[in-house]
Design a protein around this motif. Structure first.
Motif, PDB file in Angstrom:
ATOM      1  N   TYR A 200       0.817  -1.212   0.000  1.00 14.74           N
ATOM      2  CA  TYR A 200       0.000   0.000   0.000  1.00 14.74           C
ATOM      3  C   TYR A 200       0.857   1.271   0.000  1.00 14.74           C
ATOM      4  O   TYR A 200       0.511   2.257  -0.651  1.00 14.74           O
ATOM      5  N   ILE A 201       1.972   1.248   0.690  1.00 10.89           N
ATOM      6  CA  ILE A 201       2.847   2.421   0.683  1.00 10.89           C
ATOM      7  C   ILE A 201       3.487   2.598  -0.686  1.00 10.89           C
ATOM      8  O   ILE A 201       3.574   3.713  -1.215  1.00 10.89           O
ATOM      9  N   SER A 202       3.919   1.496  -1.308  1.00  6.73           N
ATOM     10  CA  SER A 202       4.488   1.571  -2.656  1.00  6.73           C
ATOM     11  C   SER A 202       3.448   2.076  -3.642  1.00  6.73           C
ATOM     12  O   SER A 202       3.758   2.888  -4.529  1.00  6.73           O
ATOM     13  N   LEU A 203       2.211   1.616  -3.486  1.00 10.98           N
ATOM     14  CA  LEU A 203       1.135   2.065  -4.362  1.00 10.98           C
ATOM     15  C   LEU A 203       0.901   3.563  -4.207  1.00 10.98           C
ATOM     16  O   LEU A 203       0.738   4.291  -5.200  1.00 10.98           O
ATOM     17  N   ALA A 204       0.917   4.052  -2.963  1.00 10.01           N
ATOM     18  CA  ALA A 204       0.721   5.483  -2.723  1.00 10.01           C
ATOM     19  C   ALA A 204       1.835   6.302  -3.363  1.00 10.01           C
ATOM     20  O   ALA A 204       1.584   7.348  -3.980  1.00 10.01           O
ATOM     21  N   VAL A 205       3.079   5.835  -3.237  1.00 10.52           N
ATOM     22  CA  VAL A 205       4.220   6.574  -3.781  1.00 10.52           C
ATOM     23  C   VAL A 205       4.141   6.655  -5.299  1.00 10.52           C
ATOM     24  O   VAL A 205       4.351   7.717  -5.900  1.00 10.52           O
ATOM     25  N   VAL A 206       3.835   5.540  -5.952  1.00  7.98           N
ATOM     26  CA  VAL A 206       3.807   5.551  -7.419  1.00  7.98           C
ATOM     27  C   VAL A 206       2.616   6.348  -7.942  1.00  7.98           C
ATOM     28  O   VAL A 206       2.708   6.996  -8.999  1.00  7.98           O
ATOM     29  N   LEU A 207       1.497   6.358  -7.214  1.00  2.96           N
ATOM     30  CA  LEU A 207       0.368   7.180  -7.623  1.00  2.96           C
ATOM     31  C   LEU A 207       0.675   8.667  -7.451  1.00  2.96           C
ATOM     32  O   LEU A 207       0.264   9.497  -8.268  1.00  2.96           O
ATOM     33  N   MET A 208       1.398   9.009  -6.388  1.00  4.55           N
ATOM     34  CA  MET A 208       1.833  10.394  -6.206  1.00  4.55           C
ATOM     35  C   MET A 208       2.696  10.832  -7.379  1.00  4.55           C
ATOM     36  O   MET A 208       2.503  11.921  -7.943  1.00  4.55           O
ATOM     37  N   ALA A 209       3.646   9.992  -7.752  1.00  7.13           N
ATOM     38  CA  ALA A 209       4.539  10.331  -8.870  1.00  7.13           C
ATOM     39  C   ALA A 209       3.768  10.417 -10.179  1.00  7.13           C
ATOM     40  O   ALA A 209       4.132  11.189 -11.074  1.00  7.13           O
ATOM     41  N   MET A 210       2.701   9.685 -10.284  1.00 15.51           N
ATOM     42  CA  MET A 210       1.910   9.650 -11.509  1.00 15.51           C
ATOM     43  C   MET A 210       1.026  10.887 -11.656  1.00 15.51           C
ATOM     44  O   MET A 210       0.835  11.391 -12.768  1.00 15.51           O
ATOM     45  N   LEU A 228      11.160   9.550  -1.718  1.00 16.52           N
ATOM     46  CA  LEU A 228      10.227   8.426  -1.624  1.00 16.52           C
ATOM     47  C   LEU A 228      10.539   7.374  -2.681  1.00 16.52           C
ATOM     48  O   LEU A 228      10.472   6.164  -2.406  1.00 16.52           O
ATOM     49  N   ASN A 229      10.868   7.809  -3.883  1.00 17.58           N
ATOM     50  CA  ASN A 229      11.220   6.859  -4.946  1.00 17.58           C
ATOM     51  C   ASN A 229      12.406   6.000  -4.530  1.00 17.58           C
ATOM     52  O   ASN A 229      12.392   4.776  -4.683  1.00 17.58           O
ATOM     53  N   VAL A 230      13.428   6.662  -4.001  1.00 17.98           N
ATOM     54  CA  VAL A 230      14.645   5.941  -3.610  1.00 17.98           C
ATOM     55  C   VAL A 230      14.385   5.046  -2.404  1.00 17.98           C
ATOM     56  O   VAL A 230      14.767   3.869  -2.384  1.00 17.98           O
ATOM     57  N   GLY A 231      13.730   5.609  -1.380  1.00 23.93           N
ATOM     58  CA  GLY A 231      13.542   4.867  -0.134  1.00 23.93           C
ATOM     59  C   GLY A 231      12.523   3.749  -0.236  1.00 23.93           C
ATOM     60  O   GLY A 231      12.779   2.622   0.239  1.00 23.93           O
ATOM     61  N   VAL A 232      11.367   4.028  -0.859  1.00 29.93           N
ATOM     62  CA  VAL A 232      10.278   3.047  -0.889  1.00 29.93           C
ATOM     63  C   VAL A 232      10.366   2.137  -2.112  1.00 29.93           C
ATOM     64  O   VAL A 232      10.442   0.912  -1.984  1.00 29.93           O
ATOM     65  N   LEU A 233      10.348   2.739  -3.306  1.00 32.00           N
ATOM     66  CA  LEU A 233      10.370   1.933  -4.524  1.00 32.00           C
ATOM     67  C   LEU A 233      11.722   1.267  -4.744  1.00 32.00           C
ATOM     68  O   LEU A 233      11.795   0.171  -5.312  1.00 32.00           O
ATOM     69  N   GLY A 234      12.801   1.933  -4.314  1.00 33.66           N
ATOM     70  CA  GLY A 234      14.137   1.387  -4.513  1.00 33.66           C
ATOM     71  C   GLY A 234      14.565   0.424  -3.426  1.00 33.66           C
ATOM     72  O   GLY A 234      14.505  -0.792  -3.576  1.00 33.66           O
TER      73      GLY A 234
END
Length: 393
Positions: A200-210, A228-234
């Motif tokens: 859910y946190i990864s989903l929130a981060v990618v939706l924010m970036a989108m 967030l990209n580096v810390g969560v998605l990376g």
């Protein structure tokens, strides 16, 4: 900026959302139908490229066994065999459904004697050998050995930190095999269950970036998104668009909703450019691109200036490298290179030492040269540029 100049006199300079909308409409107005058609054809061409890779590497395309001419699940042999001494062997190749890091399930053979698990052996799979070896070295398969089938099915086995996708797929494969032996459909092993807070946190981060960069270009927000990209998605989830992901999905290994975050990334990477947003994924979503830009922020005053001729040579070398790597995929000479793109260095606890060293060198180099990997090396970035019909600049 276009909107700043155009609306300065009418007092709308600070209405960023309105300005962005007007700028977007003007860009779309300037974009002829021919350019959009070329982008669509470029996207189809890239799809065909990756389809050929999926067929040559895995023998499958969109869930179909191309070499056998049928559905993979139907073509598979019976999972259960029994020796003369009564030992039962469960081969999960045809029943495991949860994908690992490579986008494909990880089959195992479970040996059961007198209703007790005596051994679990991983079978041939498409995981990166170095990463998968570290998963096995964690002793994860020993958690079930020696237990009765009932106790093994109820055993709580945690994923290996730093190799979440591979270890989760391995755990699911074992549980599905035990469920098959017991004639139970293991609900816990189905890929329909997201991975808790990480999902859910990864989903929130990618939706924010989108979405959010479409509304504002705030430098403070850009810094937050990059962190967030580096810390969560990376570093946390290890999710990024790369050849391994693309090949896995082209073979048909898409499991919802666990694949929602990668699919959103793919949408941003390949579909956004059709609507006038070329390079959006690399600029706003990619964890490795964000890490390089954050490193560059540490040294805002000094840069190594590359001449036009040097840049031309480096971009030409990038295309030659990409062509050579694609040739390796098509000929089968070295297909495993796709598992060693530098993105995997984010998975620190599983990445080979050489990859971690290369990642460290890249970060240091990014301090004085903006986005060196993105501009002069990245094979996935080259593929994205081709799908967007962007020339090397």
């Amino acid at each position: 900026m276009l909107c700043d100049r155009s609306f300065l006199k009418c007092g709308l300079r600070h209405n960023h959302y309105f300005c962005r909308r007007i700028e977007y409409l003007m860009i779309m107005k300037r974009t002829p139908v021919r350019d959009i058609a070329v982008r669509v054809l470029s996207l189809i061409f890239v799809f065909m490229l990756m389809a050929s890779v999926a067929i040559l590497r895995e023998g499958r395309l969109l869930g179909r066994d191309i070499k056998g001419g049928g559905n993979v699940a139907v073509a598979a042999s019976k999972p259960e065999t029994i020796d003369s001494d009564g030992a039962v062997h469960i081969n999960t190749s045809s029943i495991c459904r949860v994908a690992g890091y490579s986008g494909a399930p990880i089959p195992v053979e479970i040996t059961i004697v007198n209703d007790t698990v005596t051994s679990i052996t991983p079978l041939a799979n498409t995981e990166t050998p170095g990463f998968f070896k570290r998963v096995l070295q964690s002793g994860i398969l020993d958690r079930w050995v020696g237990k009765s089938v009932g106790d093994a099915m109820e055993a709580e086995v945690d994923a290996v930190t730093g190799a979440t996708y591979s270890s989760s797929a391995l755990i699911a494969g074992v549980k599905e095999g035990l469920g098959y032996y017991s004639h139970i459909d293991m609900e816990v092993a189905k890929p329909a269950k997201p991975a808790g807070a990480l999902f859910y946190i990864s989903l929130a981060v990618v939706l924010m970036a989108m979405v959010i960069p479409q509304i504002t270009r705030s430098r403070r927000y850009r810094l937050l998104q990059q962190l967030l990209n580096v810390g969560v998605l990376g570093f946390w989830s290890g999710t990024f668009v790369n050849y391994t992901m693309l090949t896995g999905y082209m073979t048909g290994n898409i499991f919802l909703p666990a694949s929602v975050v990668p699919l959103i990334m793919l949408f941003v990477a390949f579909i956004y450019p059709l609507f006038g947003r070329p390079g959006y994924y690399c600029a706003w979503v990619c964890p490795l691109g964000s890490l390089q830009e954050l490193a560059s922020r540490c040294n805002p005053h000094y840069r190594i200036k590359l001449g036009a001729r040097t840049i031309k040579v480096l971009t030409t070398a990038r295309m030659l490298l990409w062509g050579a790597l694609m040739l390796c995929l098509w000929t089968g000479f070295w297909v495993s290179w796709i598992d060693y793109e530098l993105f995997a260095a984010f998975i620190v606890k599983s990445a080979p030492v050489g990859m971690l060293v290369a990642g460290g060198v890249l970060v240091l180099l990014s301090v004085v040269i903006p986005r060196p990997y993105c501009r002069f090396v990245c094979p996935t970035g080259t593929l994205l540029r081709m799908s967007q019909n962007i020339g090397n600049k």
